[in-house]
Design a protein around this motif. Structure first.
Motif, short mmCIF file in Angstrom:
data_model
loop_
_atom_site.label_atom_id
_atom_site.label_comp_id
_atom_site.label_asym_id
_atom_site.label_seq_id
_atom_site.Cartn_x
_atom_site.Cartn_y
_atom_site.Cartn_z
N THR A 273 -7.54 3.76 8.76
CA THR A 273 -6.89 3.49 9.98
C THR A 273 -5.60 3.71 9.85
OG1 THR A 273 -8.81 2.26 10.61
CG2 THR A 273 -6.67 2.12 12.00
N LEU A 274 -4.93 3.25 8.98
CA LEU A 274 -3.38 3.38 8.73
C LEU A 274 -3.09 4.71 8.35
CD1 LEU A 274 -0.56 2.08 8.36
CD2 LEU A 274 -1.02 1.54 5.90
N GLY A 275 -3.71 5.19 7.36
CA GLY A 275 -3.61 6.75 7.09
C GLY A 275 -3.33 7.68 8.14
N HIS A 276 -4.60 7.46 9.02
CA HIS A 276 -4.90 8.43 10.26
C HIS A 276 -3.60 7.97 11.11
CE1 HIS A 276 -8.10 10.28 8.59
NE2 HIS A 276 -8.88 9.24 8.48
N ALA A 277 -3.01 6.61 11.35
CA ALA A 277 -2.30 6.38 12.14
C ALA A 277 -0.77 7.13 11.96
CB ALA A 277 -1.94 5.26 12.45
N ILE B 237 0.94 -1.27 0.05
CA ILE B 237 0.06 -0.05 0.02
C ILE B 237 0.95 1.30 0.19
CG2 ILE B 237 -0.20 0.06 2.30
CD1 ILE B 237 -3.28 0.83 1.83
N GLN B 238 0.69 2.07 -0.74
CA GLN B 238 1.40 3.40 -0.85
C GLN B 238 0.44 4.51 -0.68
OE1 GLN B 238 2.20 4.97 -4.99
NE2 GLN B 238 4.47 4.62 -4.33
N LEU B 239 0.82 5.29 0.74
CA LEU B 239 0.02 6.33 1.13
C LEU B 239 0.53 7.44 0.47
CD1 LEU B 239 -0.27 5.35 4.80
CD2 LEU B 239 -1.90 4.86 2.90
N THR B 240 -0.41 8.63 0.20
CA THR B 240 0.16 9.91 -0.15
C THR B 240 -0.15 10.81 1.01
OG1 THR B 240 -0.33 9.42 -2.54
CG2 THR B 240 -0.14 11.63 -1.84
N MET B 241 1.02 11.17 1.46
CA MET B 241 1.01 12.26 2.62
C MET B 241 1.37 13.62 2.14
SD MET B 241 -0.14 10.02 4.81
CE MET B 241 0.22 10.66 6.26
N VAL B 242 0.68 14.57 2.74
CA VAL B 242 0.97 16.32 2.39
C VAL B 242 1.46 16.80 3.41
CG1 VAL B 242 -0.15 18.24 1.26
CG2 VAL B 242 -0.85 15.73 0.36
N GLU C 190 -0.94 9.85 9.84
CA GLU C 190 -0.93 11.29 10.11
C GLU C 190 -0.31 11.68 11.87
OE1 GLU C 190 -4.76 12.72 7.74
OE2 GLU C 190 -5.09 11.85 9.57
N ALA C 191 -0.85 10.83 12.63
CA ALA C 191 -0.45 11.02 14.08
C ALA C 191 0.75 11.01 14.38
CB ALA C 191 -1.09 9.93 14.94
N LEU C 192 1.61 10.14 13.59
CA LEU C 192 2.96 9.96 14.10
C LEU C 192 3.80 10.89 13.13
CD1 LEU C 192 3.18 6.00 13.55
CD2 LEU C 192 3.63 7.41 15.76
N SER C 193 3.51 11.35 12.02
CA SER C 193 4.37 12.28 11.22
C SER C 193 4.12 13.65 11.13
CB SER C 193 4.12 11.83 9.52
OG SER C 193 2.90 11.97 9.07
N GLY C 194 2.65 13.85 11.49
CA GLY C 194 2.27 15.48 11.50
C GLY C 194 1.79 15.69 9.89
N GLU C 195 1.87 14.83 8.92
CA GLU C 195 1.54 14.87 7.34
C GLU C 195 -0.15 14.84 7.47
OE1 GLU C 195 5.62 13.72 5.75
OE2 GLU C 195 4.17 12.22 6.08
N GLN C 196 -0.57 14.86 6.38
CA GLN C 196 -1.92 14.69 6.12
C GLN C 196 -2.25 13.83 5.17
OE1 GLN C 196 -4.32 18.08 4.74
NE2 GLN C 196 -6.25 16.91 4.85
N PHE C 197 -2.80 12.60 5.62
CA PHE C 197 -3.17 11.63 4.52
C PHE C 197 -4.36 12.08 3.50
CE2 PHE C 197 -6.27 7.82 3.88
CZ PHE C 197 -5.31 7.16 3.20
N SER C 198 -3.87 11.96 2.27
CA SER C 198 -4.58 12.54 1.00
C SER C 198 -5.03 11.35 0.16
CB SER C 198 -4.09 13.42 0.50
OG SER C 198 -2.78 12.92 -0.36
N GLY C 199 -4.48 10.16 0.11
CA GLY C 199 -4.98 8.92 -0.82
C GLY C 199 -4.09 7.85 -0.70
N ALA C 200 -4.60 6.81 -1.45
CA ALA C 200 -3.70 5.43 -1.45
C ALA C 200 -3.65 4.78 -2.61
CB ALA C 200 -4.05 4.61 -0.22
N ASN C 201 -2.57 4.18 -2.95
CA ASN C 201 -2.66 3.13 -4.05
C ASN C 201 -2.37 1.76 -3.36
OD1 ASN C 201 -2.75 5.14 -6.10
ND2 ASN C 201 -0.53 5.53 -5.83
N ILE C 202 -3.12 0.89 -3.93
CA ILE C 202 -3.06 -0.68 -3.53
C ILE C 202 -2.21 -1.47 -4.79
CG2 ILE C 202 -4.07 -2.83 -2.67
CD1 ILE C 202 -6.37 -0.79 -2.04
N ILE C 203 -1.20 -1.88 -4.37
CA ILE C 203 -0.33 -2.36 -5.33
C ILE C 203 -0.27 -3.98 -5.25
CG2 ILE C 203 2.09 -2.74 -6.57
CD1 ILE C 203 2.16 0.25 -5.15
N ASN C 204 -1.03 -4.86 -5.97
CA ASN C 204 -0.78 -6.31 -5.76
C ASN C 204 -0.10 -7.04 -6.85
OD1 ASN C 204 -2.67 -6.50 -3.70
ND2 ASN C 204 -4.52 -6.32 -5.18
#
Length: 70
Positions: A43-47, A12-17, A49-63
């Motif tokens: 849930t992962l994106g928000h976690a 999973i590739q989260l985009t953080m801003v 966010e809490a650890l990095s101070g960045e904002q979660f804006s989207g995700a790519n799922i790569i199988n």
């Protein structure tokens, strides 16, 4: 000829801003299950966010699937 598709791995590739990355930065996590659900991604994106101070804006799922022909 029949094609058989089998799940091998997922990422999973989260985009953080943030101010430092206004266009976004990609954070990649390995060992994701084949049928990851929206709630789990959120849930992962928000976690992160809490650890990095960045904002979660989207995700790519790569199988990664293995395909065989019989």
């Amino acid at each position: 000829m029949n094609m058989v598709r089998q799940f091998k791995s997922g990422k999973i590739q989260l985009t953080m801003v943030s101010e430092a990355h206004p266009k976004g930065i990609k954070r990649t996590f390995n060992n994701v299950i084949a049928d990851v659900e929206e709630e789990q991604i959120t849930t992962l994106g928000h976690a992160i966010e809490a650890l990095s101070g960045e904002q979660f804006s989207g995700a790519n799922i790569i199988n990664n699937d293995q395909v065989t022909f019989a």
